[in-house]
Write an enzyme that holds these catalytic residues in place. Structure first.
Site, mmCIF file in Angstrom:
data_model
loop_
_atom_site.group_PDB
_atom_site.id
_atom_site.type_symbol
_atom_site.label_atom_id
_atom_site.label_comp_id
_atom_site.label_asym_id
_atom_site.label_seq_id
_atom_site.Cartn_x
_atom_site.Cartn_y
_atom_site.Cartn_z
ATOM 1 N N CYS A 31 3.403 -2.096 12.403
ATOM 2 C CA CYS A 31 3.495 -0.961 13.315
ATOM 3 C C CYS A 31 2.544 -1.204 14.485
ATOM 4 O O CYS A 31 1.771 -2.165 14.501
ATOM 5 C CB CYS A 31 3.137 0.335 12.596
ATOM 6 S SG CYS A 31 1.421 0.377 12.010
ATOM 7 N N GLU A 145 -8.893 6.046 5.034
ATOM 8 C CA GLU A 145 -8.509 7.026 6.049
ATOM 9 C C GLU A 145 -8.959 8.423 5.646
ATOM 10 O O GLU A 145 -9.450 9.200 6.473
ATOM 11 C CB GLU A 145 -6.994 7.003 6.279
ATOM 12 C CG GLU A 145 -6.568 7.972 7.366
ATOM 13 C CD GLU A 145 -5.068 8.044 7.565
ATOM 14 O OE1 GLU A 145 -4.596 9.118 8.005
ATOM 15 O OE2 GLU A 145 -4.377 7.050 7.286
ATOM 16 N N THR A 183 -2.077 9.819 7.295
ATOM 17 C CA THR A 183 -0.893 9.461 8.086
ATOM 18 C C THR A 183 0.104 8.596 7.334
ATOM 19 O O THR A 183 1.285 8.566 7.686
ATOM 20 C CB THR A 183 -1.311 8.721 9.369
ATOM 21 O OG1 THR A 183 -1.957 7.494 9.021
ATOM 22 C CG2 THR A 183 -2.241 9.570 10.217
ATOM 23 N N SER A 241 -1.860 -0.916 -0.217
ATOM 24 C CA SER A 241 -1.215 -0.314 0.942
ATOM 25 C C SER A 241 -0.391 0.885 0.488
ATOM 26 O O SER A 241 0.634 0.739 -0.176
ATOM 27 C CB SER A 241 -0.302 -1.336 1.637
ATOM 28 O OG SER A 241 0.550 -0.704 2.563
ATOM 29 N N SER A 242 -0.825 2.082 0.849
ATOM 30 C CA SER A 242 -0.141 3.301 0.402
ATOM 31 C C SER A 242 1.308 3.328 0.827
ATOM 32 O O SER A 242 2.205 3.670 0.050
ATOM 33 C CB SER A 242 -0.869 4.536 0.949
ATOM 34 O OG SER A 242 -2.146 4.678 0.389
ATOM 35 N N SER A 286 1.860 -3.042 7.370
ATOM 36 C CA SER A 286 0.794 -4.000 7.678
ATOM 37 C C SER A 286 1.173 -5.425 7.297
ATOM 38 O O SER A 286 0.306 -6.267 7.076
ATOM 39 C CB SER A 286 -0.498 -3.590 6.950
ATOM 40 O OG SER A 286 -0.271 -3.398 5.568
#
Length: 349
Positions: A31, A145, A183, A241-242, A286
């Site tokens: 992204c 985050e 997010t 990585s969520s 990612s």
């Protein structure tokens, strides 16, 4: 973990009932926020030389981290591990004001690679706290985050880790509540939590805009479409990585018989392909495209050479680099001051 070498001809082309094919989700992979953060570390190394320190993983992908380590980046858990006066990059997931202050106390040259969408949530937290709202932050406990966002309004923020937390939640003033979210969460799960919160607290305020990252949402929409026709879905990305982990769940919830996460193509198991006609492939936000291509190469060895893209959205958002990196060593504007190089995909031209 170092990158695993590609092992070609490892998977066998066993017969199935039907014509083998791959449905490749788009959007997928990098992204704008990840692209910006990765380029920020690369440019910091070019501009200031190695080592450049990075607090936490710059993004949640082991291949990206190991690649940057080979170029001279050193990843640390806290700023106290960094020699005084050094350059440090804050990760895309953001940091609390305390981390910024600790870096200043050590005279560190800080470069903030926080995703601008995360920064927006930080600003919302500060504003709502200033206006005496109690903030209900929907997110995963321990995620960088979440720690960064809570650090901007620690006295007024309560973490909602899952929908199950709603029933036992105690608040000071049910008429003065607002929700924010991490997010990179699942859109569906987040809105289910909001629905349950609103049942208990009808006057719950919404944030000024949806805080779910556009990229997270787009990748979930794409894999939903793919999963309708794929017996097997392979999601490329790392376990921490969520958004990657959630893509596996979304695939299973929307029709896929099986779904697996892999960091590298070499992790694909022959047994997963038994009887499978259609394989869906996607990657977390990612993940560099080279890792997806290696998956496609291995699947082609197994007879899945017909690759069809399933495009549900097109992304063209790009973020400017941190101000310290927008010029080259001579002080001239740098052509890479705007991100975009790393994430451009074949379907974007």
């Amino acid at each position: 973990m170092p990158r695993m070498p590609a092992l070609r001809n490892r998977l066998k082309d066993n017969p199935v009932t039907g014509v083998k094919r791959v449905l490749l989700a788009a959007p997928r992979g990098y992204c704008a926020g990840v692209d910006r953060a990765v380029i920020a570390v690369e440019k910091a190394l070019e501009r200031f030389g190695a080592p450049v320190y990075v607090r936490k993983q710059i993004v949640h992908n082991i291949h990206v981290v190991s690649t940057l380590e080979k170029k001279g980046a050193i990843f640390v858990d806290e700023v106290g591990e960094v020699p005084e006066g050094s350059h440090i990059v804050f990760s895309a997931h953001g940091v609390s004001p305390k981390v910024v202050a600790d870096a200043a106390d050590r005279s560190l040259e800080a470069i903030d690679a926080t995703c601008p969408l995360v920064t927006k949530v930080h600003r919302e937290a500060v504003r709502f706290a200033r206006d005496d709202f109690e903030i209900l932050l929907i997110g995963h406990e321990g995620h960088e985050e979440v720690e960064g966002t809570m650090g901007h309004a620690p006295e007024r923020t309560t973490l909602i880790n899952s929908p199950a937390d709603v029933a036992s939640l105690q608040v000071k003033d049910p008429d003065n509540l607002v929700w924010l979210s991490q997010t990179t969460l699942s859109v569906d799960e987040t809105m289910e939590t909001v629905r349950m919160l609103r049942e208990r607290f009808p006057n719950l305020h919404n944030p000024p805009s949806d805080d779910i990252c556009y990229a997270t949402q787009n990748r979930q929409v794409a894999i939903k479409k793919v999963a309708e026709e794929a017996e097997l879905v392979i999601v490329v990305g790392s376990a921490n990585s969520s958004n990657t982990v959630r893509l596996v769940d979304v695939a299973l919830e929307n029709g896929a018989t099986a779904a697996y996460r892999v960091d590298y193509a070499s992790e694909i198991q022959q047994a997963w392909l038994d009887g499978v006609v259609t394989v869906g492939v996607t990657s977390g936000a990612s993940v560099p495209e080279v890792l997806v291509q290696e998956v496609l190469d291995d699947l082609a060895d197994a007879g899945y050479g017909d690759v069809r893209q399933v495009v549900t959205a097109e992304e063209d958002l790009m973020f400017s680099l941190p101000k310290e990196l927008r010029k080259d060593a001579a002080g001239e504007p740098d052509s890479r001051g705007l991100g975009g190089r790393n994430r451009r995909l074949d379907w974007q031209g």
